[in-house]
Design an enzyme around this catalytic site. Sequence first.
Site, PDB file in Angstrom:
ATOM      1  N   ARG A  13      -0.723  -5.879   4.577  1.00 16.13           N
ATOM      2  CA  ARG A  13       0.036  -5.297   3.475  1.00 16.13           C
ATOM      3  C   ARG A  13       1.170  -4.431   4.008  1.00 16.13           C
ATOM      4  O   ARG A  13       1.025  -3.771   5.048  1.00 16.13           O
ATOM      5  CB  ARG A  13      -0.871  -4.430   2.593  1.00 16.13           C
ATOM      6  N   GLU A  49     -11.015   4.209  -5.758  1.00 11.68           N
ATOM      7  CA  GLU A  49     -11.144   2.765  -5.850  1.00 11.68           C
ATOM      8  C   GLU A  49     -11.429   2.340  -7.294  1.00 11.68           C
ATOM      9  O   GLU A  49     -11.924   3.136  -8.104  1.00 11.68           O
ATOM     10  CB  GLU A  49     -12.260   2.281  -4.933  1.00 11.68           C
ATOM     11  N   ARG A 102       0.867  -1.178   0.000  1.00  6.22           N
ATOM     12  CA  ARG A 102       0.000   0.000   0.000  1.00  6.22           C
ATOM     13  C   ARG A 102       0.901   1.226   0.000  1.00  6.22           C
ATOM     14  O   ARG A 102       1.766   1.360   0.867  1.00  6.22           O
ATOM     15  CB  ARG A 102      -0.894  -0.021   1.241  1.00  6.22           C
TER      16      ARG A 102
END
Length: 238
Positions: A97, A53, A45
Amino acid sequence: MREIGLIAAAFCTAILATPAFAADLTGTATVIDGDTLEVHGQRIRLHGIDSPESAQLCQDAAGKDWRCGQQAALALSDRIARRPVSCEVKDTDRYGRSVAACSVAGESLNAWMVSQGWAMAYRQYSTDYVGAEATARAARAGIWAGTFQPPWEWRTAKRNGDKPQAANQSRPAPAAAPSAAPSSGCQIKGNINSKGERIYHVPGGRFYDQTQIDTGSGERWFCSEDEARSAGWRRSER
């Protein structure tokens, strides 16, 4: 010897108690979306930014809906091309992440995405890219050319089962009103310019009167020059 043993035990305990972050990553990247990559099977990320998105729509200057999330991902993919990506891992998020600052050939991908209007500065986690966002907004680049719903609001609406705002109903969050000095003794203005540089202005300085402070963008007031320098700001050269 007993004291040495106790010190060693304490040292090991401290190491085990320290959160372990993934090692820095370098290699060929696959673009997942406008702020997420995958390198060697590890999801990354991009630190301090938030991009629309994949399924998100924005509205262009003519009032027409367009797939801004998809275009943001394509812009990132084109920028990387086939070049290796280097990522400096800063944290691990709740999804496992790595959260990282990534670059290609020495260019920050995080900053580039924001400066081109493909992502917003994610102030909740960092103010590193506030200057880049100001540049994109002034140029009406990318998503700033029209109207849109900030990605974090779009995700919240989706999680809550609400229908995300239509593009023609969404507006970029307006800049916060200039903030007054907190007290008469704190008159030094800590400003972040369009390049993201942190510069403080003292009363009597050339740009002091025209400089406005927006605390919502990470800018702030200082009570002394020592305080400003300690916080990472430098004095204006004029």
